[in-house]
Write a protein that holds these residues in place. Structure first.
Motif, PDB file in Angstrom:
ATOM      1  N   GLU A  69       0.827  -1.212   0.000  1.00 40.36           N
ATOM      2  CA  GLU A  69       0.000   0.000   0.000  1.00 40.36           C
ATOM      3  C   GLU A  69       0.862   1.263   0.000  1.00 40.36           C
ATOM      4  O   GLU A  69       0.813   2.098   0.895  1.00 40.36           O
ATOM      5  CB  GLU A  69      -0.944  -0.004   1.202  1.00 40.36           C
ATOM      6  CG  GLU A  69      -1.901  -1.184   1.256  1.00 40.36           C
ATOM      7  CD  GLU A  69      -2.849  -1.220   0.060  1.00 40.36           C
ATOM      8  OE1 GLU A  69      -3.229  -0.146  -0.447  1.00 40.36           O
ATOM      9  OE2 GLU A  69      -3.180  -2.337  -0.386  1.00 40.36           O
ATOM     10  N   VAL A  70       1.651   1.416  -1.046  1.00 44.06           N
ATOM     11  CA  VAL A  70       2.584   2.538  -1.145  1.00 44.06           C
ATOM     12  C   VAL A  70       1.913   3.696  -1.889  1.00 44.06           C
ATOM     13  O   VAL A  70       1.571   3.570  -3.072  1.00 44.06           O
ATOM     14  CB  VAL A  70       3.870   2.134  -1.894  1.00 44.06           C
ATOM     15  CG1 VAL A  70       4.831   3.318  -1.966  1.00 44.06           C
ATOM     16  CG2 VAL A  70       4.517   0.934  -1.212  1.00 44.06           C
ATOM     17  N   PRO A  71       1.700   4.834  -1.220  1.00 44.41           N
ATOM     18  CA  PRO A  71       1.118   5.991  -1.917  1.00 44.41           C
ATOM     19  C   PRO A  71       2.129   6.595  -2.880  1.00 44.41           C
ATOM     20  O   PRO A  71       3.304   6.785  -2.542  1.00 44.41           O
ATOM     21  CB  PRO A  71       0.789   6.960  -0.778  1.00 44.41           C
ATOM     22  CG  PRO A  71       1.692   6.569   0.342  1.00 44.41           C
ATOM     23  CD  PRO A  71       1.945   5.107   0.213  1.00 44.41           C
ATOM     24  N   LEU A  72       1.680   6.862  -4.094  1.00 43.75           N
ATOM     25  CA  LEU A  72       2.545   7.438  -5.120  1.00 43.75           C
ATOM     26  C   LEU A  72       1.844   8.625  -5.770  1.00 43.75           C
ATOM     27  O   LEU A  72       0.635   8.577  -6.026  1.00 43.75           O
ATOM     28  CB  LEU A  72       2.880   6.407  -6.195  1.00 43.75           C
ATOM     29  CG  LEU A  72       3.741   5.212  -5.780  1.00 43.75           C
ATOM     30  CD1 LEU A  72       3.807   4.198  -6.910  1.00 43.75           C
ATOM     31  CD2 LEU A  72       5.138   5.659  -5.389  1.00 43.75           C
ATOM     32  N   ASP A  97      19.522  -1.780  -2.224  1.00 44.91           N
ATOM     33  CA  ASP A  97      20.303  -1.199  -3.318  1.00 44.91           C
ATOM     34  C   ASP A  97      19.475  -0.949  -4.583  1.00 44.91           C
ATOM     35  O   ASP A  97      20.008  -0.490  -5.600  1.00 44.91           O
ATOM     36  CB  ASP A  97      21.505  -2.082  -3.644  1.00 44.91           C
ATOM     37  CG  ASP A  97      21.081  -3.496  -4.043  1.00 44.91           C
ATOM     38  OD1 ASP A  97      19.870  -3.734  -4.242  1.00 44.91           O
ATOM     39  OD2 ASP A  97      21.974  -4.363  -4.154  1.00 44.91           O
ATOM     40  N   MET A  98      18.160  -1.248  -4.533  1.00 41.63           N
ATOM     41  CA  MET A  98      17.255  -0.959  -5.648  1.00 41.63           C
ATOM     42  C   MET A  98      17.733  -1.581  -6.965  1.00 41.63           C
ATOM     43  O   MET A  98      17.538  -1.015  -8.042  1.00 41.63           O
ATOM     44  CB  MET A  98      17.111   0.553  -5.843  1.00 41.63           C
ATOM     45  CG  MET A  98      16.371   1.255  -4.726  1.00 41.63           C
ATOM     46  SD  MET A  98      14.584   1.035  -4.897  1.00 41.63           S
ATOM     47  CE  MET A  98      14.003   1.900  -3.429  1.00 41.63           C
ATOM     48  N   THR A  99      18.331  -2.755  -6.893  1.00 40.51           N
ATOM     49  CA  THR A  99      18.854  -3.373  -8.118  1.00 40.51           C
ATOM     50  C   THR A  99      17.762  -4.054  -8.939  1.00 40.51           C
ATOM     51  O   THR A  99      17.911  -4.217 -10.151  1.00 40.51           O
ATOM     52  CB  THR A  99      19.937  -4.406  -7.766  1.00 40.51           C
ATOM     53  OG1 THR A  99      19.405  -5.335  -6.817  1.00 40.51           O
ATOM     54  CG2 THR A  99      21.161  -3.716  -7.185  1.00 40.51           C
ATOM     55  N   GLN A 137      11.019   8.730  -9.884  1.00 43.46           N
ATOM     56  CA  GLN A 137      11.440   9.292  -8.600  1.00 43.46           C
ATOM     57  C   GLN A 137      12.740   8.671  -8.105  1.00 43.46           C
ATOM     58  O   GLN A 137      13.576   9.349  -7.507  1.00 43.46           O
ATOM     59  CB  GLN A 137      10.331   9.101  -7.562  1.00 43.46           C
ATOM     60  CG  GLN A 137       9.094   9.938  -7.833  1.00 43.46           C
ATOM     61  CD  GLN A 137       7.948   9.627  -6.880  1.00 43.46           C
ATOM     62  OE1 GLN A 137       7.976   8.630  -6.157  1.00 43.46           O
ATOM     63  NE2 GLN A 137       6.932  10.477  -6.882  1.00 43.46           N
ATOM     64  N   MET A 138      12.920   7.380  -8.366  1.00 45.98           N
ATOM     65  CA  MET A 138      14.100   6.672  -7.855  1.00 45.98           C
ATOM     66  C   MET A 138      15.219   6.572  -8.899  1.00 45.98           C
ATOM     67  O   MET A 138      16.238   5.937  -8.649  1.00 45.98           O
ATOM     68  CB  MET A 138      13.703   5.262  -7.390  1.00 45.98           C
ATOM     69  CG  MET A 138      12.576   5.235  -6.360  1.00 45.98           C
ATOM     70  SD  MET A 138      12.900   6.270  -4.910  1.00 45.98           S
ATOM     71  CE  MET A 138      14.300   5.403  -4.199  1.00 45.98           C
ATOM     72  N   GLU A 139      14.989   7.182 -10.076  1.00 49.26           N
ATOM     73  CA  GLU A 139      15.986   7.204 -11.144  1.00 49.26           C
ATOM     74  C   GLU A 139      16.434   5.778 -11.527  1.00 49.26           C
ATOM     75  O   GLU A 139      17.620   5.456 -11.616  1.00 49.26           O
ATOM     76  CB  GLU A 139      17.193   8.058 -10.745  1.00 49.26           C
ATOM     77  CG  GLU A 139      16.824   9.511 -10.487  1.00 49.26           C
ATOM     78  CD  GLU A 139      18.031  10.358 -10.117  1.00 49.26           C
ATOM     79  OE1 GLU A 139      19.113   9.778  -9.856  1.00 49.26           O
ATOM     80  OE2 GLU A 139      17.896  11.594 -10.103  1.00 49.26           O
TER      81      GLU A 139
END
Length: 719
Positions: A69-72, A97-99, A137-139
Motif C-alpha cells: 500500500e505505497v502511496p505514489l 540497493d534498488m537493483t 522518482q528513484m531514477e
C-alpha cells in the motif's frame, strides 16, 4: 509554454492544482470499443471485487522486501497550474540497493486464474503508471510490472510479468499524459470562471428567521471536516441553506465537488431547481443529474450489447467527443440535455451521465451511487483515497432503512432450482455445483419450520463460492445461450450474498431462514445496523450534512448513520406562525384492521369532505395503504363528490411523467375549486415535494403509518 509529462516540480500551494487518480486516468483515456453486457462477469473492470482482506493476506506473506500500500504521486507543472496524478500501489518489491524493483498490482476475481491468458489491459496500464512514477522518482533504469490475480474461492494465484526500460515506460506515460492534458486545461479554465462567479455570488433570497445562522453552521461543518445532523422543519429552506454554503466552500478551495444525495426522484427536482436559481443569480457551476439506466435509455428494451443497441456499438470510440461537446456548450446536464447529446453522438446516455460526473461541480443522484456496494461510483470511491467531497444527504431519515436494504442479501431455493435447470443444459460443471448448493439449501429447508436464526453458515458459503466460480467460468466462456440474462441476474445475486457475508461485522447482521407462502425457502443476511458499512463511504468525503424535516430522535440517527461523538447537531426553528396552524384530531374513526368496513370508510370520507369544505383549496390525504386509500376514495366518490371538488389519487408504480402530471395539478388548480389528492404514507408524495404558498393548504393523515408485522420485524426487535 506548458511543460510536458517529463517536467515536474515542487507543489506550490499558491498555484491552482488539478488532481486525478491513476485509476480514473487510465480508464478514461485508454477505453475503446463497445459496451457489451454479454461479457459482464467478474472480469468486467467495474465489477472486480475489491477483496481488501485477500489483498492484506497476500501482502503479509510476501517477505521483508515487499512494501504494501505505497502511496505514489507525481506533480507536473504547467504554465499557470499544476497537475497531480496520484494513487496507491498494492505493493512494491525492492531491496536496499534498488537493483531489481517490481510494481505489484493485485486483483481478486472469481475466474479460474489458470485459464487467464493475459492481464486485463486497463489493470496493466494502472500498474504501468505506478511503475513510471516510482522509476522516475528513484531514477531507475529498468522496472518490472507484475499483475497478481487471486481467485477468491480457492486462493489460487496467477502472475503476469512485464519488464520495461525507463525510456519505454516514460515514453508510454508521456503519450497517456498528453492525451489527458486537453481535459486538464479545460478543467483549469473552467475552475477559474467558477471561482470568480462564486466569490461574487449573493444569497438569492431574503433571509428567513434563523436562516443566516443555519448557513453558517453548514459552512462551519465543512470547514472543520465534520458531519452535521440538521433537523429542519418544512419551510426553513433547507435545500438552499445546505447548497449555498457548500458552493461557497468550493469557491474557497475547501472542497472540490458536491454530491447531493436523495432517496427519491422527485427530491432531485428540488435540488436541480436550487442550482438553477443560483445560476440565474450569476453562478457558473456544472451539475449532472444521474438518472437510472432503465429510465434514460432511448430504446424500448434494455439490452446493452453491440448487436442489440447501436448506442452500445462503438460507444467508447465516440464518448469522449460527446463529453467534450456537452462540456463546452452546457452547464446543466439534466436528463433531457444528456439525451439530446447522446442521440447526437450515438452514445449510451446513462454512461454519458456517469462520465459527466467527473467534470461536474455538483452531482445530483440517488443514495445508491455513493453507498450501494453494487452500483456506487467507483470512479470517485474505488481508490483508497480520501477526497474533499461534500455529501448533502437529503431526507436523511430514509438512509437508515435504505442502508439496511443495500447491505442485506437473500437467496431463494426455488430461484436456485430454476437456474440449475437452465445451467445443467449448458455447462456440466456449473450444473453440478448448483446441484450441490441446492442439496445444502434443502437441508436448511428441512431445519426451518417457520423461521430460524443461524450463528454460522460457513459450510453453505463454501459451497456457494464454488458455485459462483463455476458460473463465472461459464459466463466468461459462453457469451450467448438461451436465458443467459436470467443466469447473469442470479450470478449477481449470489455474488452480492458472498460479498455481504465477507464484510459482516459481529453485531451488524442476523442470519435467518424463513418459509414463506407456498413453502418458498429464503436464506437472508439481514443488516440490522448499517453504520459501519455506511461509514466506509462517508470516510471518502471531507464533510457530510444529513438533513431532514423528520430527524428525530436524533441520537438514533447518529448511532445508525455515523456514531462519531463529535458530530454537530442543529435544530432549525420553523418559520411558520403557530397561531395560524390548525391541528384537529378525530378519535371516533380508526384504521385498525378490525374496524375496516364500509361504514368506517364512509365516516373517514365524511371527515375529508367536512374539512375540505371549510376553506376551498388544495389538500393531500395520506393513507396507510393503497387498499385503504381505494376504499375511502370509492366512498367519497359515491357520497360526497361535487362539481367544485376534483379528486386525484396516487397509483401503484407511477412513471416520472405521471408523477409530474399529478403534482402539476396542484399548481394549476385555484379556488373556489378544491383539489384533493389521495396519497399513501411513506410513498412518493409523502415527502420531498415542493408545493409552496397556496399550492397546498392542508394535509389529512388517516391512521398511523406502521410497517406490517413480520418475522423479520420480530428479529430486528429482539436484536
Amino acid at each position: 509554454m506548458a511543460q510536458d509529462a517529463e517536467n515536474s516540480g515542487t507543489l506550490n500551494d499558491q498555484r491552482p492544482c488539478i488532481r486525478i487518480s491513476v485509476r480514473n486516468l487510465v480508464e478514461f483515456i485508454l477505453r475503446s470499443g463497445s459496451i457489451d453486457n454479454r461479457k459482464k462477469s467478474s472480469s468486467d473492470i467495474d465489477l472486480m471485487v475489491e477483496g481488501a482482506r485477500i489483498h492484506r493476506t497476500i501482502q503479509s506473506k510476501m517477505g521483508p522486501d515487499y512494501h504494501a500500500e505505497v502511496p505514489l504521486s507525481k506533480l507536473f507543472c504547467q504554465e499557470t497550474y499544476d497537475i497531480i496524478i496520484e494513487g496507491r500501489a498494492d505493493g512494491i518489491i525492492y531491496n536496499d540497493d534498488m537493483t531489481d524493483v517490481t510494481i505489484d498490482e493485485i486483483k481478486t476475481t472469481y475466474r479460474d486464474v489458470n485459464k487467464m491468458e493475459a492481464a486485463e489491459p486497463v489493470h496493466l496500464a494502472q500498474a504501468k503508471c505506478y511503475a513510471y512514477i516510482f522509476s522516475d522518482q528513484m531514477e531507475l533504469r529498468e522496472i518490472t510490472v507484475r499483475m497478481t490475480y487471486v481467485n477468491r474461492v480457492d486462493q489460487q494465484i496467477g502472475y503476469f510479468h512485464e519488464r520495461y526500460t525507463y525510456r519505454e515506460i516514460s515514453s508510454w506515460f508521456k503519450g497517456l499524459f498528453n492525451s489527458y492534458k486537453k481535459w486538464a486545461d479545460r478543467e483549469f479554465e473552467w475552475s477559474k470562471i467558477r471561482t470568480v462567479s462564486i466569490k461574487d455570488l449573493k444569497f438569492p433570497f431574503d433571509y428567513r428567521e434563523g436562516q443566516k445562522e443555519l448557513l453558517s453552521q453548514v459552512y462551519r461543518t465543512i470547514s472543520h471536516r465534520k458531519k452535521l445532523f440538521l433537523e429542519a422543519p418544512t419551510g426553513t429552506g433547507k435545500t438552499i441553506s445546505t447548497v449555498f454554503p457548500s458552493v461557497k466552500a468550493i469557491g474557497e478551495g475547501l472542497c472540490v465537488k458536491i454530491f447531493y444525495l436523495t432517496a427519491k426522484t422527485i427530491t432531485r427536482t428540488v435540488a436541480l431547481k436550487c442550482f438553477n436559481i443560483l445560476r440565474e443569480a450569476g453562478l457558473k457551476f456544472k451539475t449532472v443529474t444521474i438518472t437510472a439506466k432503465e429510465k434514460i435509455c432511448p430504446l424500448k428494451e434494455l439490452d446493452c450489447n453491440p448487436l442489440a443497441c447501436s448506442f452500445a456499438d462503438g460507444h467508447f470510440d465516440r464518448i469522449n467527443e460527446a463529453i467534450y461537446d456537452i462540456l463546452i456548450n452546457e452547464d446543466d446536464f439534466s436528463k433531457d440535455r444528456i439525451l439530446e447529446y447522446a442521440l447526437k453522438h450515438r452514445v449510451c446516455p446513462f454512461e454519458l451521465s456517469l462520465d459527466l460526473s467527473l467534470f461536474s461541480d455538483g452531482i445530483i443522484c440517488d443514495y445508491n451511487y455513493v453507498f450501494d456496494p453494487n452500483v456506487y461510483l467507483r470512479r470517485f470511491f474505488g481508490d483508497n483515497l480520501r477526497e474533499d467531497y461534500i455529501f448533502l444527504v437529503d431526507e436523511a431519515h430514509n438512509l437508515v432503512d435504505r442502508g439496511m436494504k443495500m447491505y442485506s442479501a437473500e437467496l431463494y431455493k426455488e430461484d436456485l432450482m430454476h437456474i440449475k435447470n437452465i445451467v445443467k443444459e449448458v455447462d456440466n460443471r456449473a450444473g453440478r455445483a448448483l446441484d450441490s448448493l441446492n442439496r445444502k439449501m434443502l437441508l436448511i429447508k428441512r431445519e426451518t419450520e417457520d423461521v430460524r436464526v443461524y450463528e454460522d453458515i460457513s459450510d453453505f458459503i463454501r459451497i456457494l463460492n464454488k458455485a459462483l466460480m463455476r458460473l463465472d467460468d461459464m459466463l466468461e466462456e459462453r457469451e450467448s445461450f438461451e436465458k443467459r440474462d436470467e443466469v447473469l441476474d442470479f450470478y449477481f445475486k449470489i455474488r452480492h450474498f458472498v460479498n455481504m457475508y465477507d464484510n459482516m461485522g459481529d453485531d451488524d447482521y442476523v442470519i435467518y431462514s424463513e418459509l414463506s407462502e407456498g413453502s418458498r425457502l429464503k436464506l437472508k443476511l439481514l443488516c440490522i445496523d448499517p453504520s459501519n458499512s455506511l461509514n466506509l463511504r462517508l470516510m471518502k468525503a471531507r464533510s457530510t450534512v444529513f438533513f431532514s424535516a423528520t430527524l428525530l430522535p436524533l441520537q438514533y440517527y447518529r448511532d445508525m448513520l455515523s456514531r462519531d461523538e463529535d458530530d454537530y447537531t442543529v435544530y432549525a426553528r420553523s418559520v411558520f406562525d403557530e397561531s395560524k396552524r390548525g391541528l384537529f384530531i378525530a378519535s371516533d374513526v380508526s384504521s385498525k384492521y378490525s374496524r375496516r368496513n364500509e361504514g368506517e370508510y364512509r365516516r373517514v370520507a365524511a371527515y375529508i369532505s367536512d374539512i375540505t369544505r371549510v376553506t376551498p383549496g388544495n389538500y393531500m390525504v395520506f393513507f396507510p395503504s393503497h387498499a385503504f386509500l381505494t376504499k375511502v376514495y370509492e366512498q367519497y366518490e359515491k357520497y360526497y363528490d361535487s362539481d367544485l371538488v376534483k379528486l386525484i389519487k396516487q397509483e401503484n408504480n407511477m412513471t416520472e411523467e405521471e408523477r409530474e402530471i399529478f403534482l402539476n395539478k396542484f399548481y394549476v388548480n385555484q379556488a373556489p375549486s378544491t383539489l384533493i389528492g389521495f396519497c399513501v404514507m411513506g410513498g412518493i408524495f409523502a415527502e420531498g415535494i415542493d408545493l409552496k404558498n397556496d399550492t397546498l393548504i392542508g394535509a389529512i393523515i388517516v391512521g398511523t403509518g406502521l410497517p406490517m408485522i413480520s418475522n423479520e420485524r420480530q428479529i430486528m426487535k429482539k436484536s
